[in-house]
Design an enzyme around this catalytic site. Structure first.
Site, PDB file in Angstrom:
ATOM      1  N   GLY A   1     -19.059  60.997  -0.725  1.00  9.60           N
ATOM      2  CA  GLY A   1     -17.712  61.417  -1.079  1.00  9.60           C
ATOM      3  C   GLY A   1     -17.555  62.880  -0.740  1.00  9.60           C
TER       4      GLY A   1
ATOM      5  N   ASP B   1      -5.415  58.773  -1.345  1.00 15.25           N
ATOM      6  CA  ASP B   1      -3.987  58.557  -1.116  1.00 15.25           C
ATOM      7  C   ASP B   1      -3.690  57.107  -0.736  1.00 15.25           C
ATOM      8  OD1 ASP B   1      -5.186  61.071  -0.333  1.00 15.25           O
ATOM      9  OD2 ASP B   1      -3.249  61.791   0.369  1.00 15.25           O
TER      10      ASP B   1
ATOM     11  N   ARG C   1      -3.534  66.521  -6.687  1.00 13.14           N
ATOM     12  CA  ARG C   1      -2.733  65.442  -6.129  1.00 13.14           C
ATOM     13  C   ARG C   1      -3.583  64.199  -5.862  1.00 13.14           C
ATOM     14  NH1 ARG C   1      -0.514  67.787  -2.051  1.00 13.14           N
ATOM     15  NH2 ARG C   1      -1.136  66.547  -0.238  1.00 13.14           N
TER      16      ARG C   1
ATOM     17  N   THR D   1     -14.289  66.158   0.405  1.00 11.85           N
ATOM     18  CA  THR D   1     -12.879  66.540   0.334  1.00 11.85           C
ATOM     19  C   THR D   1     -12.377  66.950   1.701  1.00 11.85           C
ATOM     20  OG1 THR D   1     -11.255  67.762  -0.980  1.00 11.85           O
ATOM     21  CG2 THR D   1     -13.124  69.027  -0.112  1.00 11.85           C
TER      22      THR D   1
ATOM     23  N   TRP E   1      -2.747  60.485  -7.224  1.00 15.22           N
ATOM     24  CA  TRP E   1      -2.682  59.230  -6.463  1.00 15.22           C
ATOM     25  C   TRP E   1      -3.501  58.139  -7.148  1.00 15.22           C
ATOM     26  CZ3 TRP E   1       1.357  59.926  -3.990  1.00 15.22           C
ATOM     27  CH2 TRP E   1       1.583  60.895  -3.014  1.00 15.22           C
TER      28      TRP E   1
ATOM     29  N   ASP F   1      -0.687  55.765   6.533  1.00 16.74           N
ATOM     30  CA  ASP F   1       0.565  56.236   5.958  1.00 16.74           C
ATOM     31  C   ASP F   1       1.755  55.333   6.235  1.00 16.74           C
ATOM     32  OD1 ASP F   1      -0.367  58.583   4.673  1.00 16.74           O
ATOM     33  OD2 ASP F   1      -0.455  59.626   6.587  1.00 16.74           O
TER      34      ASP F   1
END
Length: 397
Positions: A234, A176, A248, A236, A252, A115
């Site tokens: 993969g 993200d 969202r 979540t 992204w 981030d």
């Protein structure tokens, strides 16, 4: 809390257009209300405290201290930079600078996680774009160098959450992270560091290969073996299920691949940006504001996510300039309809709430920030309005 979700109407017509000047004036009023809201009883602002959210029914910002652990710390300075860009008001420039500089301790720290891109690009990045201050450039380059230490060349991606390696069973990369590549691209260009560019491109290519299902919907998390780089699975973390389209997350992806094409000019990224966009647009409800997860079986009795709509609207304005013909018209028209819905009474915050937008969802599985005003929704909303203003007034670009 969810009554809103099933009754929101489109509030737009096929021939209507956003009133961008009016919407930016609204943002300006609420930015100034926010600045007033942030003052203590003595009239001073603690510039280390960043607006994060406003719960439904509340009228003041809940703030959090800027830190590497508070991933939203860069969005409020970014809102101020966009407000300054829209108005030219030097008082907003001063406030944007003051809030931005309080993120300085993050720049040279060992990265807490990916981030750092959100933290520094939204604040120092916008500041440098508008002022060209050398100290902003230095901050961007140092932050990019820090972010690059999370790159695993065997996996081909940046590690998103070092603290969660054991939880996911490997090198984890979240969708993200696509947004953070912009910091690497810009630092590479400004400081002539091609290795930062190469990392960003490799991350985008690897994510394109493993992070999406055959229908171009995105996983939230891709997990790789840290030693061999093998893609493991993969899954979540914030979506409904491993195989669902978390709104969202898909936003992204749309924003990220649009930006990667802008920075590289490689048409494979433009083609992919369109694919991840089209599946999102095809599944939207009438008012163009997504439910928090497209596969939630409770639809329409489940929350919308205005933040995802704001992110996509901003991306589509840019993407519309990269394609021709009907695709360009479709993308720009969709963005305008999203912005008109966000400006309607169904989503716009009332005058006594200093945020721009209501009805965003932070982390539904964790029960966090559900049906809130959230600062990143405001950031991408005012970015989208500024982008549309420039598109409609080319001399401003």
């Amino acid at each position: 809390m969810f009554a809103f979700c099933s009754c929101a109407s489109s509030g737009v017509t096929a021939s209507s257009e956003p009133d961008v000047d009016n919407d930016l004036d609204f943002c300006d009023r609420h930015v100034r209300a926010s600045l007033n809201d942030l003052k203590n009883e003595a009239g001073y602002i603690d510039y280390s405290m960043m607006p994060r959210n406003i719960a439904a029914g509340d009228t003041t910002w809940h703030c959090r201290k800027s830190s590497p652990e508070e991933w939203c710390s860069g969005f409020w300075p970014g809102v101020l930079w966009y407000a300054y860009e829209a108005t030219g008001d030097s008082a907003l420039l001063t406030e944007a600078d003051r809030f931005t500089l309080r993120l300085d301790t993050i720049i040279n720290s060992r990265p807490y996680d990916h981030d750092i891109g959100f933290l520094i690009q939204c604040s120092y990045g916008n500041g440098y774009r508008l002022t060209r201050k050398p100290e902003y450039k230095e901050a961007l380059v140092n932050a990019a160098d820090s972010l690059a230490t999370l790159f695993n060349p065997k996996a081909g991606t940046l590690l998103s959450w070092p603290r969660n390696i054991d939880m996911f069973g490997g090198h984890n990369t979240i969708i993200d992270n696509m947004i953070n590549l912009e910091l690497l691209f810009h630092a590479a260009a400004e400081a002539h560091r091609p290795y930062l560019y190469d990392i960003a491109v490799k991350h985008a290519e690897t994510t394109m290969k493993h992070h999406f299902r055959p229908d171009y919907t995105s996983y939230h998390v891709a997990v790789y073996d840290p030693e061999s780089g093998e893609f493991l699975r993969g899954c979540t973390h914030q979506g409904l299920a491993d195989d669902s389209m978390w709104a969202r997350g898909q936003a992204w992806a749309i924003y990220g691949y649009t930006m990667v094409y802008r920075e590289t000019g490689d048409t494979k990224f433009l083609d992919f940006a369109q694919k991840v966009t089209d599946v999102y647009l095809d599944r939207l409800p009438e008012d163009k504001i997504p439910y928090w997860d497209f596969n939630d079986p409770s639809i329409p009795e489940t929350p919308r996510d205005a933040s995802a709509a704001a992110i996509v609207a901003s991306a589509l304005i840019e993407l519309s300039t990269m394609v021709d013909g009907e695709k360009s018209v479709t993308y720009l028209d969709s963005a305008k309809k999203m912005l008109m819905s966000l400006a309607s009474d169904s989503y716009r915050a009332p005058d006594n709430v200093p945020a721009f937008l209501m009805h965003s969802v932070g982390n539904m599985p964790a029960g966090s920030e559900i049906d809130y005003s959230i600062i990143y929704a405001d950031y991408y909303y005012i970015e989208a309005l500024n982008r549309l203003k420039k598109l409609e007034t080319p001399l401003l670009s």
